[in-house]
Design a protein around this motif. Structure first.
Motif, PDB file in Angstrom:
ATOM      1  N   ALA A  13       0.833  -1.209   0.000  1.00 51.04           N
ATOM      2  CA  ALA A  13       0.000   0.000   0.000  1.00 51.04           C
ATOM      3  C   ALA A  13       0.868   1.260   0.000  1.00 51.04           C
ATOM      4  CB  ALA A  13      -0.930  -0.006   1.211  1.00 51.04           C
ATOM      5  N   HIS A  14       2.025   1.192   0.626  1.00 51.19           N
ATOM      6  CA  HIS A  14       2.950   2.328   0.690  1.00 51.19           C
ATOM      7  C   HIS A  14       3.438   2.751  -0.703  1.00 51.19           C
ATOM      8  CE1 HIS A  14       6.224   4.836   2.234  1.00 51.19           C
ATOM      9  NE2 HIS A  14       7.030   4.173   1.416  1.00 51.19           N
ATOM     10  N   ASP A  15       3.482   1.799  -1.648  1.00 52.91           N
ATOM     11  CA  ASP A  15       4.008   2.057  -2.991  1.00 52.91           C
ATOM     12  C   ASP A  15       2.982   2.632  -3.960  1.00 52.91           C
ATOM     13  OD1 ASP A  15       6.578   0.827  -2.379  1.00 52.91           O
ATOM     14  OD2 ASP A  15       5.529  -1.099  -2.512  1.00 52.91           O
ATOM     15  N   ILE A  16       1.728   2.623  -3.607  1.00 54.86           N
ATOM     16  CA  ILE A  16       0.675   3.030  -4.547  1.00 54.86           C
ATOM     17  C   ILE A  16       0.853   4.466  -5.046  1.00 54.86           C
ATOM     18  CG2 ILE A  16      -1.824   3.395  -4.817  1.00 54.86           C
ATOM     19  CD1 ILE A  16      -2.160   0.790  -3.149  1.00 54.86           C
ATOM     20  N   PRO A  17       1.234   5.437  -4.208  1.00 53.64           N
ATOM     21  CA  PRO A  17       1.449   6.788  -4.760  1.00 53.64           C
ATOM     22  C   PRO A  17       2.521   6.829  -5.857  1.00 53.64           C
ATOM     23  CG  PRO A  17       1.258   6.899  -2.378  1.00 53.64           C
ATOM     24  CD  PRO A  17       1.325   5.442  -2.737  1.00 53.64           C
ATOM     25  N   VAL A  18       3.568   6.018  -5.731  1.00 53.75           N
ATOM     26  CA  VAL A  18       4.602   5.971  -6.765  1.00 53.75           C
ATOM     27  C   VAL A  18       4.027   5.350  -8.031  1.00 53.75           C
ATOM     28  CG1 VAL A  18       6.855   5.005  -7.408  1.00 53.75           C
ATOM     29  CG2 VAL A  18       6.485   5.886  -5.100  1.00 53.75           C
ATOM     30  N   MET A  19       3.241   4.281  -7.896  1.00 54.82           N
ATOM     31  CA  MET A  19       2.610   3.662  -9.069  1.00 54.82           C
ATOM     32  C   MET A  19       1.722   4.668  -9.798  1.00 54.82           C
ATOM     33  SD  MET A  19       1.471  -0.182  -7.976  1.00 54.82           S
ATOM     34  CE  MET A  19       0.761  -0.480  -9.590  1.00 54.82           C
ATOM     35  N   VAL A  20       0.958   5.424  -9.039  1.00 53.96           N
ATOM     36  CA  VAL A  20       0.059   6.415  -9.641  1.00 53.96           C
ATOM     37  C   VAL A  20       0.865   7.488 -10.358  1.00 53.96           C
ATOM     38  CG1 VAL A  20      -1.604   8.246  -9.113  1.00 53.96           C
ATOM     39  CG2 VAL A  20      -1.851   5.987  -8.054  1.00 53.96           C
ATOM     40  N   ASN A  47      -5.598   5.930  -7.813  1.00 51.10           N
ATOM     41  CA  ASN A  47      -5.295   5.524  -6.436  1.00 51.10           C
ATOM     42  C   ASN A  47      -6.382   4.601  -5.898  1.00 51.10           C
ATOM     43  OD1 ASN A  47      -4.401   5.324  -3.801  1.00 51.10           O
ATOM     44  ND2 ASN A  47      -3.911   7.487  -3.636  1.00 51.10           N
ATOM     45  N   ARG A  48      -7.639   4.973  -6.103  1.00 52.22           N
ATOM     46  CA  ARG A  48      -8.751   4.131  -5.643  1.00 52.22           C
ATOM     47  C   ARG A  48      -8.753   2.778  -6.368  1.00 52.22           C
ATOM     48  NH1 ARG A  48     -11.466   8.984  -5.347  1.00 52.22           N
ATOM     49  NH2 ARG A  48     -12.310   8.817  -7.447  1.00 52.22           N
ATOM     50  N   PHE A  49      -8.556   2.826  -7.695  1.00 55.20           N
ATOM     51  CA  PHE A  49      -8.601   1.600  -8.491  1.00 55.20           C
ATOM     52  C   PHE A  49      -7.487   0.633  -8.085  1.00 55.20           C
ATOM     53  CE2 PHE A  49      -7.157  -0.881 -12.150  1.00 55.20           C
ATOM     54  CZ  PHE A  49      -8.314  -1.592 -12.428  1.00 55.20           C
ATOM     55  N   ILE A  50      -6.270   1.130  -8.003  1.00 55.67           N
ATOM     56  CA  ILE A  50      -5.141   0.261  -7.651  1.00 55.67           C
ATOM     57  C   ILE A  50      -5.304  -0.269  -6.229  1.00 55.67           C
ATOM     58  CG2 ILE A  50      -2.646   0.193  -7.247  1.00 55.67           C
ATOM     59  CD1 ILE A  50      -2.414   2.253  -9.596  1.00 55.67           C
ATOM     60  N   SER A  51      -5.673   0.598  -5.306  1.00 47.53           N
ATOM     61  CA  SER A  51      -5.859   0.167  -3.910  1.00 47.53           C
ATOM     62  C   SER A  51      -6.913  -0.922  -3.789  1.00 47.53           C
ATOM     63  CB  SER A  51      -6.256   1.356  -3.030  1.00 47.53           C
ATOM     64  OG  SER A  51      -5.230   2.303  -2.976  1.00 47.53           O
TER      65      SER A  51
END
Length: 158
Positions: A13-20, A47-51
């Motif tokens: 979950a910590h990596d999601i901002p980088v993915m976005v 962010n919502r979709f990936i999370s």
């Protein structure tokens, strides 16, 4: 100076901002700039979709990152490319690439009631790290995971 090491690992979950951020960079490279208001809306939607996709088990994603120990000043400047607006810990790994795979169930046949297929997407490497085999390592990880999960069909979307 020590040799830098590249690690490919599952996204948290910590990596999601980088993915976005990297997904937005990829789209900008392909399609050009977008308005700030649309970029913000798309960022929130991604962010919502990936999370939710990761949380529901419908997505497997990996990130490739360099260990920061022993890097030169020039290599540490890669941190700027991965900047998500958050303060970066100088000892934290530097993300340079990622890839994701979305799962879907499809109707089966006489052998199985259903099959799992997957689409590989969101492959991205920061420009300064391209042509070094990093995306190949990410792709190899995704393919190996698909095999472990018994995925019947795997497609790469470009």
């Amino acid at each position: 100076m020590k040799e830098k090491s590249l690690i490919v690992r599952e996204v948290t979950a910590h990596d999601i901002p980088v993915m976005v951020k990297y997904r937005l960079d990829y789209l900008t490279e392909l399609q050009g700039d977008m308005s700030l208001s649309y970029r913000k809306e798309l960022s929130e939607n991604l962010n919502r979709f990936i999370s939710s996709s990761i949380g529901e088990g419908n997505m497997y994603a990996v990130i490739a990152e360099y260990s920061t120990s022993g890097l030169s000043d020039q290599e540490e400047n890669l941190q700027i490319e991965g900047n998500t607006g958050q303060k970066h810990d100088e000892n934290a790994p530097i993300p340079v690439a990622f890839g994701a795979m979305l799962y879907k169930r499809v109707p089966g046949d006489a052998k199985s009631a259903f099959y799992v297929e997957a689409d590989i997407l969101n492959m991205y490497t920061v420009p300064s790290e391209r042509r070094k085999g990093i995306s190949s390592r990410v792709l190899e990880n995704l393919i190996a995971h698909a095999k472990e999960e018994g995925v019947a069909k795997l497609a790469l979307h470009t």
